[in-house]
Design a protein around this motif. Structure first.
Motif, PDB file in Angstrom:
ATOM      1  N   PRO A   1       0.818  -1.220   0.000  1.00  0.00           N
ATOM      2  CA  PRO A   1       0.000   0.000   0.000  1.00  0.00           C
ATOM      3  C   PRO A   1       0.850   1.268   0.000  1.00  0.00           C
ATOM      4  O   PRO A   1       1.933   1.313   0.586  1.00  0.00           O
ATOM      5  CB  PRO A   1      -0.791  -0.112   1.308  1.00  0.00           C
ATOM      6  CG  PRO A   1      -0.763  -1.552   1.664  1.00  0.00           C
ATOM      7  CD  PRO A   1       0.538  -2.084   1.157  1.00  0.00           C
ATOM      8  N   MET A   2       0.346   2.281  -0.658  1.00  0.00           N
ATOM      9  CA  MET A   2       0.920   3.619  -0.609  1.00  0.00           C
ATOM     10  C   MET A   2      -0.035   4.488   0.202  1.00  0.00           C
ATOM     11  O   MET A   2      -1.263   4.294   0.165  1.00  0.00           O
ATOM     12  CB  MET A   2       1.109   4.187  -2.011  1.00  0.00           C
ATOM     13  CG  MET A   2       1.998   3.358  -2.907  1.00  0.00           C
ATOM     14  SD  MET A   2       3.750   3.486  -2.509  1.00  0.00           S
ATOM     15  CE  MET A   2       4.181   4.938  -3.468  1.00  0.00           C
ATOM     16  N   TYR A   3       0.518   5.451   0.923  1.00  0.00           N
ATOM     17  CA  TYR A   3      -0.279   6.247   1.842  1.00  0.00           C
ATOM     18  C   TYR A   3      -0.325   7.713   1.414  1.00  0.00           C
ATOM     19  O   TYR A   3       0.630   8.242   0.849  1.00  0.00           O
ATOM     20  CB  TYR A   3       0.282   6.155   3.264  1.00  0.00           C
ATOM     21  CG  TYR A   3       0.268   4.747   3.818  1.00  0.00           C
ATOM     22  CD1 TYR A   3      -0.868   4.233   4.436  1.00  0.00           C
ATOM     23  CD2 TYR A   3       1.387   3.931   3.708  1.00  0.00           C
ATOM     24  CE1 TYR A   3      -0.889   2.949   4.944  1.00  0.00           C
ATOM     25  CE2 TYR A   3       1.379   2.641   4.206  1.00  0.00           C
ATOM     26  CZ  TYR A   3       0.239   2.152   4.821  1.00  0.00           C
ATOM     27  OH  TYR A   3       0.225   0.877   5.312  1.00  0.00           O
ATOM     28  N   GLY A   4      -1.439   8.347   1.725  1.00  0.00           N
ATOM     29  CA  GLY A   4      -1.594   9.758   1.427  1.00  0.00           C
ATOM     30  C   GLY A   4      -1.096  10.619   2.575  1.00  0.00           C
ATOM     31  O   GLY A   4      -1.182  10.233   3.740  1.00  0.00           O
ATOM     32  N   LEU A   5      -0.562  11.788   2.241  1.00  0.00           N
ATOM     33  CA  LEU A   5      -0.133  12.731   3.263  1.00  0.00           C
ATOM     34  C   LEU A   5      -1.344  13.459   3.829  1.00  0.00           C
ATOM     35  O   LEU A   5      -2.344  13.656   3.156  1.00  0.00           O
ATOM     36  CB  LEU A   5       0.854  13.737   2.675  1.00  0.00           C
ATOM     37  CG  LEU A   5       2.154  13.174   2.105  1.00  0.00           C
ATOM     38  CD1 LEU A   5       2.965  14.302   1.475  1.00  0.00           C
ATOM     39  CD2 LEU A   5       2.960  12.465   3.172  1.00  0.00           C
TER      40      LEU A   5
END
Length: 373
Positions: free
Chosen positions: A313-317
């Motif tokens: 997974p990639m995460y949002g700031l």
């Protein structure tokens, strides 16, 4: 394969933990000025004796070496992207991939403020300890604020609240001033008028005078000169400076005109071999410990996909700020344009618990409450 990580704070250590978790067969080296690392988001509670220095620190060398990672206690002197080399006071190190996590040049930029010798900077341990000493001795006004282009105001909000609390407990009738970069005041740069109004009303209730839309231009012995020429009389001055990547990174020509490393989001990739993390990366959101760890998560996930085809997974700031305010606390969160603000003393307890987990794990905390993207 050699991976080199520069810096052992939130982003640097989070990078090392995740790299080693998924890549057992590579050589990882982390270089840091000191093996003793401190969890500085909890530093405001040093002012009220809710925590002590020992509660904030751990030995990063022991943490990473237990995972088979090389720890070099040394100073980074030069970065040579073309030859893939980093020069330190302990020698020259080659790399196949480089993770820049040296933080921001807070001290360098603080020294550029005219009259900085008359103020403290509420970012370093030394700054908070000096501020604590002043707050318990001062009979005069307290000024808290940021220089122009300072990257985050949350710490200033907390210092202003705690200053008011300490003066009130001491029975001192002096004023606490807080300057904000936004003309709308507290959290004035977010697109939520309800939150802005609630925040400003709370600070007014606490007796703090908010100087909206004014930044620190110069510091004098007994006053602060603001960007519009206003002069505020104050015995204690606590300031956060503007921010940029450290001079070492600037000399490497890895930064753009903004003074930061221009990276692609959400990967935080500068180029094929280099990632820029945390405070030194050019991003549109405040530079916080949480976002620093998210930058590390995303950067390592990007490299894992390239090297091993692993999709993570990639995460949002976003923004998640737990405010310590003496006898009260608060929490502000903004994700995907939605904002939330509440005040309650219990949030301080939650912050202390999370900080303790960060210290005990050596910043190995993969969950940051951030949304997947």
């Amino acid at each position: 394969m050699d991976v080199l990580v520069l810096g052992s704070s939130y982003a640097g250590l989070a990078t090392v933990h995740k790299l080693r978790k998924f890549l057992k067969d590579i050589n990882i080296t982390i270089i840091s000025k000191s093996r003793i690392v401190r969890e500085n988001t909890i530093f405001p509670l040093l002012l009220t004796n809710d925590i002590y220095i020992k509660d904030t620190e751990f030995d990063a060398k022991n943490v990473v070496e237990s995972k088979g990672v090389n720890f070099i206690e040394g100073e980074v002197l030069e970065i040579y992207p073309n030859s893939r080399e980093v020069k330190t006071n302990k020698g020259i190190y080659d790399y196949d991939y480089l993770f820049l996590a040296l933080g921001g040049g807070y001290e360098e930029n603080f020294r550029k403020i005219p009259g900085n010798e008359y103020a403290v900077m509420h970012h370093t341990l030394e700054g908070f300890l000096r501020l604590k000493d002043l707050l318990y001795k001062s009979e005069g006004n307290i000024f808290v604020g940021n220089a122009k282009s300072s990257p985050i105001e949350g710490p200033s909000y907390q210092v202003a609240l705690i200053s008011e609390y300490i003066l009130r407990r001491r029975g001192v009738k002096s004023k606490v001033y807080l300057s904000t970069q936004s003309p709308k005041g507290i959290f004035g740069n977010i697109p939520n008028e309800e939150v802005i109004s609630k925040a400003n009303s709370y600070f007014k209730k606490r007796g703090i005078e908010v100087l909206a839309g004014k930044t620190v231009k110069e510091i004098k012995k007994d006053r602060v000169v603001l960007s519009d020429g206003t002069e505020i009389e104050a015995e204690v001055k606590s300031i956060l400076p503007a921010l940029s990547a450290p001079e070492t990174v600037k000399r490497s020509e890895l930064v753009d005109d903004s003074g930061f490393v221009n990276v692609s989001l959400p990967s935080f990739r500068k180029d094929e071999r280099i990632f820029g993390l945390g405070d030194l990366a050019k991003t549109p959101l405040p530079r916080t410990a949480r976002n620093a760890m998210i930058s590390a998560e995303n950067a390592v996930s990007t490299l894992l996909k390239d090297l091993r085809g692993v999709s993570l997974p990639m995460y949002g700031l976003g923004v998640l700020c737990v405010m310590e305010g003496g006898d009260d606390g608060g929490i502000f969160r903004m994700e995907k344009g939605k904002a939330f603000l509440e005040f309650d003393r219990h949030f301080i307890t939650i912050k202390k618990m999370y900080s303790r987990m960060l210290v005990r794990s050596g910043f190995d905390m993969p969950f940051h409450g951030a949304p997947h993207i």
